[in-house]
Scaffold this active site. Structure first.
Site, mmCIF file in Angstrom:
data_model
loop_
_atom_site.group_PDB
_atom_site.id
_atom_site.type_symbol
_atom_site.label_atom_id
_atom_site.label_comp_id
_atom_site.label_asym_id
_atom_site.label_seq_id
_atom_site.Cartn_x
_atom_site.Cartn_y
_atom_site.Cartn_z
ATOM 1 N N HIS A 26 0.830 -1.205 0.000
ATOM 2 C CA HIS A 26 0.000 0.000 0.000
ATOM 3 C C HIS A 26 0.870 1.263 0.000
ATOM 4 C CE1 HIS A 26 -4.178 -1.532 0.884
ATOM 5 N NE2 HIS A 26 -3.450 -2.617 0.803
ATOM 6 N N ASP A 116 -5.129 6.483 2.483
ATOM 7 C CA ASP A 116 -5.590 5.168 2.061
ATOM 8 C C ASP A 116 -6.968 4.937 2.673
ATOM 9 O OD1 ASP A 116 -5.998 2.296 1.941
ATOM 10 O OD2 ASP A 116 -3.852 2.130 1.516
ATOM 11 N N ASN A 356 -0.239 -5.128 -7.320
ATOM 12 C CA ASN A 356 1.015 -4.494 -7.739
ATOM 13 C C ASN A 356 1.752 -5.360 -8.758
ATOM 14 O OD1 ASN A 356 1.054 -2.045 -6.019
ATOM 15 N ND2 ASN A 356 1.021 -3.578 -4.383
#
Ligand code: UDX
Length: 460
Positions: A26, A116, A356
């Site tokens: 993250h 986030d 990712n």
């Protein structure tokens, strides 16, 4: 005198405070995004929890770091996710507020908090301070939209139907949806975490997602009816894409130490397009039997392979496997994944389809063998295979294990024959589209520029 100028220049720049969820997967996309902002004249400060700051060696070059407390300055330890998040919210609300006050009082006032949405309370703090709030979603728009359809309806958990309909997405099989929606018990607290992302999202002035418009056009358009979602990715360092940023060699933060030299030296000795790269990311744990099947599947494929086996997973390898495979393969505990995927020797990625890794493979044009493990990975793999057509799915048997024959077969499908050619062609197309999105005037670049322009005019 030069110092004074620099300070004055900094004072005039809009200032964004980054508040990532303290997990590597993250933090890094947010840091990479911030490099693009910084390049366009935004001043960036990263808010790291005290524990994160203490336990990581490396933060991206030019970005300043400030700390605040999540209530666990000595780490989360054995504390479950639910109580962790509750305390994080309580202590974080206070200490983030204090940090914003401190920055204001020391002449570095913050204009915008980029947070986030795993920490949905952050926008409330930002608003209390009269600041702009920008949510940054780490996972794909498709995954977000499935969660949103559960949060707001009409979907109800646990999902039980064989087929799941979500506006803006292709028809999904139940096995394609994120694991938390099918099985709430194995990871307590995770479902609440992903659904709560939408708790205060209407209060955010901007909603960003690490994706790009061309990749998820339909679902982005659908979500944009509910809130102003803008794709700003893929957030790979510029050097792997448009090469417009000069100072972005560092990838960001790594909890593991990559075995860079060994990997690159080994790859340099291989033929172009001859190597299978294998990794299941930073969290997933394979069962003992699955680990053995991966090992023998690689052996069976008869291709050179570079396999990342984290040290906690190593005891699951068949006895002497690394030694006996040394002619064909290299096993490391962590690698510089972007450099590996960008290497000309690598032409197939056996992956868990973490978001990712998926974006990285897509952006570097590397075909995938999808072996999703949990969380959003099953959904990502559905898109990799059926929508972007960039790989094949390694299906598990009835007992939930992907066999060695299946793994070897999938590797062959990706590296050889007609299907392999088709996949390679598509991979090349996505690579080009990813680069275009972040290059000057591309869809993501425009969204980033709009945000920057908005912040600048706010200041006038
Ligand atoms: C987690 C979840 O598992 C994933 O489903 C979610 O989408 C994001 O958060 P993780 O398991 O770590 O992520 O996978 P992924 O998202 O793929 O991130 C892994 C990162 O580590 C990538 O950026 C990859 O480049 C890097 N990596 C991995 C290395 O640098 N070296 C390695 O050896 C392996």
């Amino acid at each position: 005198e030069i110092k004074m100028d620099k300070r004055e220049e900094n004072r005039q720049k809009p200032h964004c405070l980054l508040l990532p969820y303290p997990l590597q997967g993250h933090i890094n996309p947010m840091l990479q995004f911030s490099k693009r902002l910084s390049h366009k004249g935004i001043r960036i400060t990263l808010a790291a929890t005290k524990y994160l700051f203490k336990t990581t060696q490396q933060f991206s070059g030019s970005i300043s770091v400030e700390t605040f407390s999540d209530g666990f300055d000595e780490g989360q330890g054995d504390v479950e996710l639910d109580p962790y998040l509750a305390r994080f919210e309580q202590v974080g609300t206070e200490t983030l507020s204090e940090l914003l006050d401190k920055l204001r009082d020391t002449g570095r006032p913050v204009d915008c908090v980029i947070y986030d949405p795993f920490l949905p309370w952050a926008v409330v703090v930002a608003k209390k301070h009269g600041l702009v709030g920008a949510a940054f979603f780490t996972q794909s728009s498709s995954v977000n939209s499935i969660y949103y359809n559960v949060y707001k309806g009409p979907l109800k958990v646990p999902l039980l139907d064989k087929e799941i309909v979500v506006t803006g997405l292709p028809l999904l099989d139940i096995s394609d949806v994120p694991s938390f929606l099918r099985d709430q018990d194995s990871h307590p607290g995770s479902l609440e975490l992903v659904l709560n992302q939408f708790r205060n999202v209407e209060e955010a002035d901007f909603v960003f997602v690490n994706s790009f418009y061309e990749l998820e056009e339909e679902v982005i358009e659908t979500m944009a009816k509910f809130f102003r979602v803008k794709a700003i990715g893929p957030t790979l360092p510029s050097m792997y894409l448009d090469k417009r940023l000069s100072d972005d060699r560092e990838y960001g933060l790594s909890i593991y130490n990559p075995d860079t030299e060994a990997c690159m030296e080994w790859l340099n000795q291989r033929q172009p397009e001859s190597v299978v790269y294998v990794s299941f990311g930073s969290i997933a744990e394979l069962g003992d039997e699955q680990m053995e099947e991966v090992a023998w599947g690689l052996r069976l494929s008869n291709k050179h392979f570079l396999w990342v086996v984290r040290s906690s997973e190593e005891p699951k390898l068949p006895k002497d496997f690394a030694k006996e495979s040394s002619e064909m393969g290299l096993i490391v505990s962590w690698c510089p994944q972007l450099d590996v995927l960008a290497h000309e020797a690598v032409c197939c990625f056996v992956t868990h389809c973490g978001w990712n890794s998926t974006l990285e493979a897509l952006s570097l044009g590397v075909p995938m063998v999808a072996m999703p493990q949990w969380s959003d990975q099953t959904t990502n793999s559905k898109f990799v295979i059926d929508v972007w057509k960039m790989g094949v799915r390694a299906k598990s048997d009835d007992n939930g294990v992907v066999s060695r024959e299946t793994i070897a077969g999938c590797i062959k499908d990706v590296m050889e024959g007609e299907r392999g050619e088709e996949i390679k062609k598509n991979a090349g197309k996505w690579k080009e589209l990813a680069r275009e999105a972040v290059d000057e005037g591309g869809s993501s670049d425009k969204n980033i520029q709009d945000f920057v322009s908005g912040l600048c005019s706010n200041r006038l």
